[in-house]
Design an enzyme around this catalytic site. Structure first.
Site, PDB file in Angstrom:
ATOM      1  N   LYS A 103       0.935  -1.282   0.070  1.00  0.00           N
ATOM      2  CA  LYS A 103      -0.160   0.078  -0.013  1.00  0.00           C
ATOM      3  C   LYS A 103       0.866   1.324  -0.118  1.00  0.00           C
ATOM      4  O   LYS A 103       0.612   2.120  -0.652  1.00  0.00           O
ATOM      5  CB  LYS A 103      -0.850  -0.015   1.182  1.00  0.00           C
ATOM      6  CG  LYS A 103      -1.518   1.154   1.566  1.00  0.00           C
ATOM      7  CD  LYS A 103      -1.874   1.466   2.997  1.00  0.00           C
ATOM      8  CE  LYS A 103      -2.184   2.958   3.391  1.00  0.00           C
ATOM      9  NZ  LYS A 103      -1.372   3.186   4.698  1.00  0.00           N
ATOM     10  N   ASN A 104       1.805   1.290   0.723  1.00  0.00           N
ATOM     11  CA  ASN A 104       2.575   2.466   1.281  1.00  0.00           C
ATOM     12  C   ASN A 104       3.639   2.953  -0.133  1.00  0.00           C
ATOM     13  O   ASN A 104       4.172   3.940  -0.078  1.00  0.00           O
ATOM     14  CB  ASN A 104       3.267   2.719   2.337  1.00  0.00           C
ATOM     15  CG  ASN A 104       2.095   2.949   3.602  1.00  0.00           C
ATOM     16  OD1 ASN A 104       1.158   3.335   3.328  1.00  0.00           O
ATOM     17  ND2 ASN A 104       2.494   2.270   4.683  1.00  0.00           N
ATOM     18  N   ARG A 111      -4.032  10.048   3.557  1.00  0.00           N
ATOM     19  CA  ARG A 111      -2.665  10.816   4.107  1.00  0.00           C
ATOM     20  C   ARG A 111      -1.953  10.969   2.738  1.00  0.00           C
ATOM     21  O   ARG A 111      -1.135  11.874   2.594  1.00  0.00           O
ATOM     22  CB  ARG A 111      -1.980   9.811   5.118  1.00  0.00           C
ATOM     23  CG  ARG A 111      -0.856  10.414   5.663  1.00  0.00           C
ATOM     24  CD  ARG A 111      -1.069  11.302   6.478  1.00  0.00           C
ATOM     25  NE  ARG A 111       0.056  12.208   6.997  1.00  0.00           N
ATOM     26  CZ  ARG A 111      -0.018  13.454   7.338  1.00  0.00           C
ATOM     27  NH1 ARG A 111      -0.894  13.843   7.815  1.00  0.00           N
ATOM     28  NH2 ARG A 111       1.124  14.117   7.881  1.00  0.00           N
ATOM     29  N   CYS A 143      -5.055   8.083   8.790  1.00  0.00           N
ATOM     30  CA  CYS A 143      -5.184   7.565  10.293  1.00  0.00           C
ATOM     31  C   CYS A 143      -4.572   8.590  11.389  1.00  0.00           C
ATOM     32  O   CYS A 143      -3.907   9.367  11.060  1.00  0.00           O
ATOM     33  CB  CYS A 143      -4.491   6.573  10.546  1.00  0.00           C
ATOM     34  SG  CYS A 143      -4.972   4.984   9.660  1.00  0.00           S
ATOM     35  N   ARG A 186       0.754  14.755  12.710  1.00  0.00           N
ATOM     36  CA  ARG A 186       1.359  14.417  11.650  1.00  0.00           C
ATOM     37  C   ARG A 186       1.780  15.705  10.702  1.00  0.00           C
ATOM     38  O   ARG A 186       1.173  16.101   9.623  1.00  0.00           O
ATOM     39  CB  ARG A 186       0.498  13.588  10.737  1.00  0.00           C
ATOM     40  CG  ARG A 186      -0.031  12.423  11.700  1.00  0.00           C
ATOM     41  CD  ARG A 186      -0.522  11.274  10.829  1.00  0.00           C
ATOM     42  NE  ARG A 186       0.209  10.537   9.996  1.00  0.00           N
ATOM     43  CZ  ARG A 186      -0.301   9.447   9.185  1.00  0.00           C
ATOM     44  NH1 ARG A 186      -1.487   9.042   9.302  1.00  0.00           N
ATOM     45  NH2 ARG A 186       0.413   8.912   8.458  1.00  0.00           N
ATOM     46  N   PRO A 187       2.741  16.376  11.219  1.00  0.00           N
ATOM     47  CA  PRO A 187       3.150  17.698  10.491  1.00  0.00           C
ATOM     48  C   PRO A 187       3.951  17.295   9.045  1.00  0.00           C
ATOM     49  O   PRO A 187       4.296  16.082   8.923  1.00  0.00           O
ATOM     50  CB  PRO A 187       4.439  18.225  11.436  1.00  0.00           C
ATOM     51  CG  PRO A 187       4.732  17.115  12.323  1.00  0.00           C
ATOM     52  CD  PRO A 187       3.682  16.214  12.444  1.00  0.00           C
ATOM     53  N   ILE A 188       3.892  18.227   8.346  1.00  0.00           N
ATOM     54  CA  ILE A 188       4.533  18.008   7.123  1.00  0.00           C
ATOM     55  C   ILE A 188       5.778  19.201   6.655  1.00  0.00           C
ATOM     56  O   ILE A 188       6.035  19.424   5.768  1.00  0.00           O
ATOM     57  CB  ILE A 188       3.713  17.827   5.824  1.00  0.00           C
ATOM     58  CG1 ILE A 188       2.727  19.089   5.792  1.00  0.00           C
ATOM     59  CG2 ILE A 188       2.932  16.624   5.792  1.00  0.00           C
ATOM     60  CD1 ILE A 188       2.176  19.174   4.231  1.00  0.00           C
ATOM     61  N   ASP A 189       6.006  19.610   7.766  1.00  0.00           N
ATOM     62  CA  ASP A 189       7.133  20.663   7.720  1.00  0.00           C
ATOM     63  C   ASP A 189       8.415  20.190   6.754  1.00  0.00           C
ATOM     64  O   ASP A 189       9.088  21.138   6.311  1.00  0.00           O
ATOM     65  CB  ASP A 189       7.805  21.054   9.056  1.00  0.00           C
ATOM     66  CG  ASP A 189       8.189  20.109  10.121  1.00  0.00           C
ATOM     67  OD1 ASP A 189       7.198  19.206  10.267  1.00  0.00           O
ATOM     68  OD2 ASP A 189       9.195  20.321  10.533  1.00  0.00           O
ATOM     69  N   GLN A 190       8.899  19.172   6.931  1.00  0.00           N
ATOM     70  CA  GLN A 190      10.031  18.657   6.198  1.00  0.00           C
ATOM     71  C   GLN A 190       9.688  18.460   4.702  1.00  0.00           C
ATOM     72  O   GLN A 190      10.860  18.573   3.895  1.00  0.00           O
ATOM     73  CB  GLN A 190      10.764  17.371   6.762  1.00  0.00           C
ATOM     74  CG  GLN A 190      10.797  17.385   8.420  1.00  0.00           C
ATOM     75  CD  GLN A 190      12.126  18.343   8.705  1.00  0.00           C
ATOM     76  OE1 GLN A 190      13.262  18.243   7.897  1.00  0.00           O
ATOM     77  NE2 GLN A 190      11.624  19.472   9.409  1.00  0.00           N
ATOM     78  N   ASP A 220       4.147   0.524  12.022  1.00  0.00           N
ATOM     79  CA  ASP A 220       2.931  -0.370  11.298  1.00  0.00           C
ATOM     80  C   ASP A 220       2.820  -1.904  11.623  1.00  0.00           C
ATOM     81  O   ASP A 220       1.685  -2.289  11.057  1.00  0.00           O
ATOM     82  CB  ASP A 220       2.947   0.025   9.854  1.00  0.00           C
ATOM     83  CG  ASP A 220       2.945   1.372   9.196  1.00  0.00           C
ATOM     84  OD1 ASP A 220       2.627   2.181  10.182  1.00  0.00           O
ATOM     85  OD2 ASP A 220       3.307   1.747   8.330  1.00  0.00           O
ATOM     86  N   ILE A 232       7.704   6.432  16.812  1.00  0.00           N
ATOM     87  CA  ILE A 232       7.160   7.229  15.879  1.00  0.00           C
ATOM     88  C   ILE A 232       6.202   8.144  16.196  1.00  0.00           C
ATOM     89  O   ILE A 232       5.978   9.235  15.907  1.00  0.00           O
ATOM     90  CB  ILE A 232       6.800   6.464  14.552  1.00  0.00           C
ATOM     91  CG1 ILE A 232       8.104   5.410  14.122  1.00  0.00           C
ATOM     92  CG2 ILE A 232       6.830   7.255  13.354  1.00  0.00           C
ATOM     93  CD1 ILE A 232       9.466   5.953  13.831  1.00  0.00           C
ATOM     94  N   ARG A 268      -8.728   0.486   3.761  1.00  0.00           N
ATOM     95  CA  ARG A 268      -7.973   1.445   3.167  1.00  0.00           C
ATOM     96  C   ARG A 268      -6.517   0.928   2.774  1.00  0.00           C
ATOM     97  O   ARG A 268      -5.749   1.355   1.660  1.00  0.00           O
ATOM     98  CB  ARG A 268      -7.733   2.848   3.978  1.00  0.00           C
ATOM     99  CG  ARG A 268      -8.907   3.660   4.016  1.00  0.00           C
ATOM    100  CD  ARG A 268      -8.424   5.105   4.660  1.00  0.00           C
ATOM    101  NE  ARG A 268      -6.845   5.390   4.767  1.00  0.00           N
ATOM    102  CZ  ARG A 268      -6.132   5.329   5.630  1.00  0.00           C
ATOM    103  NH1 ARG A 268      -6.532   5.174   6.838  1.00  0.00           N
ATOM    104  NH2 ARG A 268      -4.727   5.540   5.393  1.00  0.00           N
TER     105      ARG A 268
END
Ligand code: EPZ
Length: 423
Positions: free
Chosen positions: A22-23, A93, A117, A122-126, A306, A328, A398
């Site tokens: 999936k990922n 996501r 989820c 769940r930041p996306i700053d990077q 996971d 994590i 999902r």
């Protein structure tokens, strides 16, 4: 509303064939936007995150043809828009990969803030830091991420945190950039390597995926005209391996890459479980309660977050006391309250939980609080005495293809039931 109803007390036995990851799939599909041509992707898992990703590609102007449930041909020659439909992107996501892919292809991207989820912050700053260093301007306004660039130019990017999403996203944005991009402190998960392999197969020049540093020499164009097969899902494989442990069963997990599961097999051996490894399959079998074990989740090649809830079920049935530290996510222990409803004895505080092993679980009404929690509750329901009902199973759909069919083939009594909403 659908729910799963499981009549428990079963030892699972038999073979299960693992689907594509999936990922990886949810990154490969947006990556096709970078290809000025036609490409075919097979071994795709037929799950809701993949189906919605394909719908988004169509909305953006790609021609998507399904060749059966597990293969699509995507023609991205005529991408018409760089604005992804917000209602669809907010459902999962991995829609954040559309930012890197559209920025790379169109030098502009408008994408809704990602859903998925609830595992805590769940930041996306990077991701944003990487895009900005490549020359983009990124704004977050009214629930949308708006990224634009006159041009993208390769540079050095050091990620402050090891992040799967940021590594892949920045890689997507830099494939067509001018010059060379170096990304350091990157994630090394098999799906990161899979996306790099796919892009290279389409004409990109990416080196070092799977190590701490990825070097991308920008190319003018990706051409397509080839077929790519998605890497097997190591998390699905691990889920079935842990189902064998919890049910004291005997399962051969087929179509997997055993090296991707080394951290799990090592832990299972420590827990007294029998393992036979072949080229592309792993047999997991036991007829006793597992030994206690301590786990800390980490980026690959450490123990994956996971697979944390699934090993939590096995440890809740182990001999003795085990501790899991989640390295994590802030909120990955929501499933422990559900397991306690089934007779487990787990104390969770913050990012740690203590599992006092019990001899048996019993059936109950529980809720899938997220994708992997849902998978863990299915395993618990199969072990438990009596009947278990699991609600909110859209989380499970999902990420797992045909999950109840695969468990049924191993002997589980599991049915999907449509229930009228009471309120
Ligand atoms: C991916 O999420 C997976 N999702 C997750 O799988 C998985 O749990 C996670 O990687 C870790 O392996 C997909 O691939 C779609 P991260 P991602 O960026 O990319 C922090 C599942 O069940 N961080 O590697 O979103 C973050 O808060 C799902 O299949 C920042 O601080 O995870 C976390 O603590 C759930 N800033 C850590 O890094 C950022 O910009 C790792 O997150 C990005 C991340």
């Amino acid at each position: 509303m659908e729910k799963l109803v499981i009549k428990g007390g079963t030892r699972l036995n038999g073979d299960v064939v693992i689907s594509g990851a999936k990922n990886a799939a949810v990154a490969l599909l947006p990556a096709t936007l970078l290809v000025d041509g036609i490409c075919t992707i097979n071994n795709l898992p037929y799950i809701s995150d993949v189906k919605i990703s394909c719908k988004i590609l169509e909305e953006l102007g790609a021609k998507v043809t399904w060749n059966g449930n597990n293969e699509v041909t995507i023609d991205s020659r005529n991408i018409e828009s760089s604005a992804a439909p917000i209602d669809m992107t907010s459902k999962f996501r991995a829609s954040y990969y559309l930012i890197g892919a559209l920025l790379g292809r169109c030098k502009s991207a408008v994408v809704g803030l990602p859903g998925g989820c609830n595992l805590g912050a769940r930041p996306i700053d990077q991701h944003i830091k990487g895009f900005e260093l490549l020359g983009a301007t990124v704004e977050v306004i009214e629930g949308k991420i708006n990224a634009t660039a006159k041009k993208l130019v390769g540079t050095s990017i050091y990620l402050d945190k090891v992040s799967v999403g940021a590594t892949i996203n920045v890689m997507l944005a830099s494939v067509l950039a001018e010059g060379t991009t170096i990304i350091e402190n990157v994630a090394k998960e098999p799906h990161v390597v899979d996306v790099a392999n796919f892009l290279n197969a389409m004409g990109a020049d990416i080196r070092g995926a799977g190590t701490d540093l990825i070097k991308i020499n920008g190319v003018k164009k990706l051409c397509g005209n080839s077929t790519y097969s998605v890497v097997p899902d190591q998390i699905e494989a691990g889920t079935f391996m842990l189902a064998a442990v919890a049910t004291k069963g005997d399962i051969t997990v087929k179509n997997c890459i055993p090296e991707h599961l080394d951290c799990l097999t090592a832990k299972l051996i420590e827990m007294g479980v029998n393992i036979d490894i072949n080229n592309d399959s792993i047999r997991v079998y036991t007829n006793k309660r597992p030994n206690k074990a301590n786990i800390i989740t980490m980026p690959y090649p450490g123990y994956p977050t996971d697979l944390q809830p699934q090993i939590g079920v096995a440890l809740s049935l182990a001999e003795g006391t085990s501790i899991i530290n989640e390295g994590i996510w802030d909120s990955r222990f929501q499933y422990t309250a559900e397991l306690n409803k089934m007779g487990a004895n787990i104390i969770n505080q913050g990012k740690s939980a203590v599992f006092e092993g019990v001899e048996e679980l019993y059936g109950s009404f529980v809720e899938a609080t997220d994708l992997r929690a849902g998978a863990a509750l299915i395993i618990a329901g199969i072990v438990a005495n009596g009947e278990t009902s699991i609600t909110n199973i859209y989380h499970i759909d999902r990420g797992y293809e045909n999950i109840e069919e695969k468990f049924r083939k191993l002997g589980a009594n599991i049915q999907r039931v449509v229930e009228e909403d009471i309120f």
